[in-house]
Design a protein around this motif. Structure first.
Motif, short mmCIF file in Angstrom:
data_model
loop_
_atom_site.label_atom_id
_atom_site.label_comp_id
_atom_site.label_asym_id
_atom_site.label_seq_id
_atom_site.Cartn_x
_atom_site.Cartn_y
_atom_site.Cartn_z
N GLN A 51 -0.07 0.31 -28.16
CA GLN A 51 0.75 0.32 -26.96
C GLN A 51 1.17 -1.11 -26.64
O GLN A 51 0.34 -1.97 -26.37
CB GLN A 51 0.01 0.93 -25.78
CG GLN A 51 0.89 1.10 -24.55
CD GLN A 51 0.26 2.01 -23.51
OE1 GLN A 51 -0.96 2.22 -23.50
NE2 GLN A 51 1.07 2.57 -22.63
N LYS A 72 5.67 -0.28 -22.79
CA LYS A 72 6.08 0.83 -23.66
C LYS A 72 5.00 1.91 -23.71
O LYS A 72 3.85 1.68 -23.34
CB LYS A 72 6.37 0.31 -25.08
CG LYS A 72 7.56 -0.64 -25.16
CD LYS A 72 7.89 -0.96 -26.60
CE LYS A 72 9.14 -1.82 -26.69
NZ LYS A 72 9.50 -2.12 -28.11
N GLU A 73 5.40 3.07 -24.20
CA GLU A 73 4.46 4.16 -24.33
C GLU A 73 3.60 3.95 -25.59
O GLU A 73 4.00 3.25 -26.53
CB GLU A 73 5.20 5.49 -24.44
CG GLU A 73 5.90 5.89 -23.16
CD GLU A 73 6.46 7.30 -23.22
OE1 GLU A 73 6.99 7.76 -22.19
OE2 GLU A 73 6.39 7.93 -24.29
N ARG A 74 2.45 4.57 -25.57
CA ARG A 74 1.58 4.51 -26.74
C ARG A 74 2.26 5.21 -27.90
O ARG A 74 2.88 6.27 -27.73
CB ARG A 74 0.25 5.18 -26.42
CG ARG A 74 -0.77 5.10 -27.53
CD ARG A 74 -2.16 5.37 -27.02
NE ARG A 74 -2.29 6.65 -26.36
CZ ARG A 74 -3.34 7.01 -25.63
NH1 ARG A 74 -4.34 6.16 -25.45
NH2 ARG A 74 -3.40 8.21 -25.08
#
Length: 125
Positions: free
Chosen positions: A38, A42-44
């Protein structure tokens, strides 16, 4: 069950780094073990995994050819060898384990019940 992720650090673009995921309370040979990352804001996202049955490996397109995941049954650990690191690889890397059946997509994070705490990789350009 505990997963201990370590090996992160600050490196230059083009350098290599090896992350370790050391397990206790479960045998890595009996679980699908994955690395996710991650980045800030930002998203994982999925990075790589190694299946519990047969040891098949999967990689995100962004790391294919540069990263290698491997399992060490003797030390009950899974490693992520990262080469030709880029600035966009900067993220917190976490390992996860789950008893996924073969028909399950291993790239989905919610399928993994066990997670390590994460290790920070910073790649400067």
């Amino acid at each position: 069950v505990q997963l201990q992720a370590c090996g992160g650090g600050v490196v230059q673009a083009g350098d290599s780094l090896r992350l370790s995921c050391e397990a206790s309370g479960l045998a890595v040979r009996s679980y699908t073990v994955a690395w996710f990352r991650q980045a800030p804001g930002k998203e994982r996202e999925f990075v790589a995994c190694i299946r519990r049955s047969g040891g098949a490996t999967y990689y995100a397109d962004s790391v294919k050819g540069r990263f290698t995941i491997a399992r060490d049954n003797a030390n009950n650990a899974v490693y992520l060898e990262m080469t030709v690191l880029k600035a966009e690889d900067t993220a917190v890397y976490s390992c996860a384990a789950g008893a996924l059946i073969l028909s399950t997509d291993p790239r989905t994070d919610w399928r993994y019940p066990y997670w390590g705490q994460g290790t920070l990789v910073t790649v400067s350009s």
